[in-house]
Write a protein that holds these residues in place. Structure first.
Motif, PDB file in Angstrom:
ATOM      1  N   VAL A 198       3.090  -6.006   4.120  1.00 34.83           N
ATOM      2  CA  VAL A 198       1.647  -5.797   3.976  1.00 34.83           C
ATOM      3  C   VAL A 198       1.062  -7.082   3.400  1.00 34.83           C
ATOM      4  O   VAL A 198       1.555  -7.591   2.392  1.00 34.83           O
ATOM      5  CB  VAL A 198       1.363  -4.612   3.028  1.00 34.83           C
ATOM      6  N   PRO A 199       0.027  -7.641   4.046  1.00 35.53           N
ATOM      7  CA  PRO A 199      -0.585  -8.852   3.492  1.00 35.53           C
ATOM      8  C   PRO A 199      -1.079  -8.627   2.062  1.00 35.53           C
ATOM      9  O   PRO A 199      -1.612  -7.561   1.740  1.00 35.53           O
ATOM     10  CB  PRO A 199      -1.757  -9.118   4.432  1.00 35.53           C
ATOM     11  N   THR A 200      -0.873  -9.612   1.220  1.00 37.99           N
ATOM     12  CA  THR A 200      -1.244  -9.513  -0.181  1.00 37.99           C
ATOM     13  C   THR A 200      -2.726  -9.182  -0.339  1.00 37.99           C
ATOM     14  O   THR A 200      -3.096  -8.336  -1.157  1.00 37.99           O
ATOM     15  CB  THR A 200      -0.917 -10.829  -0.909  1.00 37.99           C
ATOM     16  N   GLY A 201      -3.557  -9.833   0.435  1.00 33.42           N
ATOM     17  CA  GLY A 201      -4.999  -9.589   0.342  1.00 33.42           C
ATOM     18  C   GLY A 201      -5.375  -8.166   0.686  1.00 33.42           C
ATOM     19  O   GLY A 201      -6.252  -7.565   0.060  1.00 33.42           O
ATOM     20  N   LEU A 202      -4.702  -7.599   1.674  1.00 30.68           N
ATOM     21  CA  LEU A 202      -4.979  -6.220   2.075  1.00 30.68           C
ATOM     22  C   LEU A 202      -4.556  -5.247   0.976  1.00 30.68           C
ATOM     23  O   LEU A 202      -5.292  -4.308   0.650  1.00 30.68           O
ATOM     24  CB  LEU A 202      -4.247  -5.901   3.379  1.00 30.68           C
ATOM     25  N   ALA A 203      -3.390  -5.477   0.389  1.00 27.85           N
ATOM     26  CA  ALA A 203      -2.914  -4.611  -0.689  1.00 27.85           C
ATOM     27  C   ALA A 203      -3.838  -4.691  -1.904  1.00 27.85           C
ATOM     28  O   ALA A 203      -4.162  -3.679  -2.525  1.00 27.85           O
ATOM     29  CB  ALA A 203      -1.494  -4.992  -1.080  1.00 27.85           C
ATOM     30  N   HIS A 204      -4.281  -5.892  -2.228  1.00 26.67           N
ATOM     31  CA  HIS A 204      -5.185  -6.044  -3.373  1.00 26.67           C
ATOM     32  C   HIS A 204      -6.583  -5.526  -3.051  1.00 26.67           C
ATOM     33  O   HIS A 204      -7.311  -5.113  -3.952  1.00 26.67           O
ATOM     34  CB  HIS A 204      -5.235  -7.501  -3.819  1.00 26.67           C
ATOM     35  N   VAL A 219      -9.986   2.354   5.107  1.00 35.89           N
ATOM     36  CA  VAL A 219      -9.558   1.535   6.240  1.00 35.89           C
ATOM     37  C   VAL A 219      -8.454   0.559   5.815  1.00 35.89           C
ATOM     38  O   VAL A 219      -7.449   0.400   6.512  1.00 35.89           O
ATOM     39  CB  VAL A 219     -10.761   0.780   6.854  1.00 35.89           C
ATOM     40  N   ALA A 220      -8.627  -0.064   4.647  1.00 34.73           N
ATOM     41  CA  ALA A 220      -7.602  -0.995   4.167  1.00 34.73           C
ATOM     42  C   ALA A 220      -6.286  -0.264   3.894  1.00 34.73           C
ATOM     43  O   ALA A 220      -5.205  -0.771   4.224  1.00 34.73           O
ATOM     44  CB  ALA A 220      -8.095  -1.706   2.907  1.00 34.73           C
ATOM     45  N   ALA A 221      -6.371   0.939   3.323  1.00 38.83           N
ATOM     46  CA  ALA A 221      -5.157   1.714   3.064  1.00 38.83           C
ATOM     47  C   ALA A 221      -4.493   2.127   4.373  1.00 38.83           C
ATOM     48  O   ALA A 221      -3.263   2.104   4.492  1.00 38.83           O
ATOM     49  CB  ALA A 221      -5.486   2.942   2.213  1.00 38.83           C
ATOM     50  N   LEU A 222      -5.285   2.499   5.352  1.00 32.98           N
ATOM     51  CA  LEU A 222      -4.739   2.873   6.661  1.00 32.98           C
ATOM     52  C   LEU A 222      -4.020   1.688   7.303  1.00 32.98           C
ATOM     53  O   LEU A 222      -2.888   1.819   7.791  1.00 32.98           O
ATOM     54  CB  LEU A 222      -5.852   3.374   7.576  1.00 32.98           C
ATOM     55  N   LEU A 223      -4.648   0.538   7.296  1.00 32.15           N
ATOM     56  CA  LEU A 223      -4.028  -0.651   7.879  1.00 32.15           C
ATOM     57  C   LEU A 223      -2.753  -1.031   7.134  1.00 32.15           C
ATOM     58  O   LEU A 223      -1.742  -1.395   7.748  1.00 32.15           O
ATOM     59  CB  LEU A 223      -5.015  -1.815   7.880  1.00 32.15           C
ATOM     60  N   GLY A 224      -2.787  -0.946   5.810  1.00 32.89           N
ATOM     61  CA  GLY A 224      -1.600  -1.260   5.013  1.00 32.89           C
ATOM     62  C   GLY A 224      -0.456  -0.291   5.263  1.00 32.89           C
ATOM     63  O   GLY A 224       0.702  -0.698   5.376  1.00 32.89           O
ATOM     64  N   ARG A 225      -0.768   1.007   5.360  1.00 36.02           N
ATOM     65  CA  ARG A 225       0.276   1.998   5.620  1.00 36.02           C
ATOM     66  C   ARG A 225       0.866   1.826   7.016  1.00 36.02           C
ATOM     67  O   ARG A 225       2.060   2.010   7.217  1.00 36.02           O
ATOM     68  CB  ARG A 225      -0.262   3.422   5.460  1.00 36.02           C
ATOM     69  N   ARG A 226       0.041   1.475   7.989  1.00 36.77           N
ATOM     70  CA  ARG A 226       0.563   1.232   9.345  1.00 36.77           C
ATOM     71  C   ARG A 226       1.565   0.090   9.338  1.00 36.77           C
ATOM     72  O   ARG A 226       2.612   0.172   9.968  1.00 36.77           O
ATOM     73  CB  ARG A 226      -0.580   0.926  10.308  1.00 36.77           C
ATOM     74  N   VAL A 240       0.873  -1.169   0.000  1.00 32.79           N
ATOM     75  CA  VAL A 240       0.000   0.000   0.000  1.00 32.79           C
ATOM     76  C   VAL A 240       0.910   1.219   0.000  1.00 32.79           C
ATOM     77  O   VAL A 240       1.679   1.434   0.933  1.00 32.79           O
ATOM     78  CB  VAL A 240      -0.944   0.010   1.220  1.00 32.79           C
ATOM     79  N   THR A 241       0.821   2.000  -1.062  1.00 26.35           N
ATOM     80  CA  THR A 241       1.703   3.150  -1.228  1.00 26.35           C
ATOM     81  C   THR A 241       1.126   4.380  -0.532  1.00 26.35           C
ATOM     82  O   THR A 241      -0.049   4.425  -0.178  1.00 26.35           O
ATOM     83  CB  THR A 241       1.908   3.470  -2.714  1.00 26.35           C
ATOM     84  N   VAL A 242       1.981   5.376  -0.367  1.00 27.75           N
ATOM     85  CA  VAL A 242       1.548   6.645   0.220  1.00 27.75           C
ATOM     86  C   VAL A 242       0.497   7.295  -0.685  1.00 27.75           C
ATOM     87  O   VAL A 242      -0.476   7.878  -0.202  1.00 27.75           O
ATOM     88  CB  VAL A 242       2.763   7.582   0.429  1.00 27.75           C
ATOM     89  N   SER A 292      -7.107   7.595  -1.204  1.00 26.58           N
ATOM     90  CA  SER A 292      -8.324   7.138  -0.526  1.00 26.58           C
ATOM     91  C   SER A 292      -8.927   8.250   0.322  1.00 26.58           C
ATOM     92  O   SER A 292     -10.143   8.432   0.369  1.00 26.58           O
ATOM     93  CB  SER A 292      -8.044   5.901   0.329  1.00 26.58           C
ATOM     94  N   LEU A 293      -8.062   9.018   0.962  1.00 25.23           N
ATOM     95  CA  LEU A 293      -8.532  10.151   1.758  1.00 25.23           C
ATOM     96  C   LEU A 293      -9.152  11.229   0.860  1.00 25.23           C
ATOM     97  O   LEU A 293     -10.235  11.752   1.158  1.00 25.23           O
ATOM     98  CB  LEU A 293      -7.371  10.721   2.569  1.00 25.23           C
ATOM     99  N   GLY A 294      -8.486  11.528  -0.240  1.00 26.33           N
ATOM    100  CA  GLY A 294      -9.010  12.517  -1.185  1.00 26.33           C
ATOM    101  C   GLY A 294     -10.316  12.091  -1.812  1.00 26.33           C
ATOM    102  O   GLY A 294     -11.212  12.916  -2.054  1.00 26.33           O
ATOM    103  N   MET A 295     -10.449  10.801  -2.074  1.00 29.95           N
ATOM    104  CA  MET A 295     -11.676  10.285  -2.680  1.00 29.95           C
ATOM    105  C   MET A 295     -12.857  10.429  -1.723  1.00 29.95           C
ATOM    106  O   MET A 295     -13.952  10.809  -2.141  1.00 29.95           O
ATOM    107  CB  MET A 295     -11.475   8.829  -3.084  1.00 29.95           C
TER     108      MET A 295
END
Length: 119
Positions: free
Chosen positions: A93-99, A78-85, A32-34, A40-43
């Motif tokens: 980062v778990p593959t499923g979370l990134a996808h 939420v998924a992006a937040l968890l991935g960035r953490r 999960v990239t910056v 996701s926040l902008g969206m």
């Protein structure tokens, strides 16, 4: 008001591009990239502001479609937040979370484009 709406739509599209583009760029080595986080926040923010502008307008508003998009957008956030953490801690980062971030971002785009009201 049309200029504000056009700017918000542009931000919304650029945010979606950051989410899906980041996903496609790192598809073989998922993370999960910056840019996905900020996208996701902008969206979410631009989508809520666009919803408010639509409510202020004269035409009908498809609240069901916009609620579905909001729920999907919150899941992406939420998924992006968890991935960035995980990424910031140096953990993989778990593959499923990134996808999930990229895939749900793509689903949100498809909902926006394909769910049309032809009344």
């Amino acid at each position: 008001m049309e200029v504000v709406k056009a700017i918000l739509v542009a931000i919304h599209i650029i945010s979606a591009a950051a989410i899906v583009g980041g996903w496609l760029a790192h598809f073989r080595n998922p993370t999960v990239t910056v840019s996905q986080w900020w996208g996701s926040l902008g969206m979410i923010v631009s989508g809520l502001l666009l919803f408010g502008l639509a409510e202020m307008g004269d035409g009908p508003v498809n609240r069901v479609k916009l609620t579905v998009k909001l729920v999907i957008g919150l899941a992406v956030l939420v998924a992006a937040l968890l991935g960035r953490r995980r990424e910031n801690k140096g953990e993989p980062v778990p593959t499923g979370l990134a996808h999930a971030v990229g895939g749900l971002g793509l689903v949100n785009i498809l909902v926006a484009v394909l769910w049309q009201d032809y009344s």
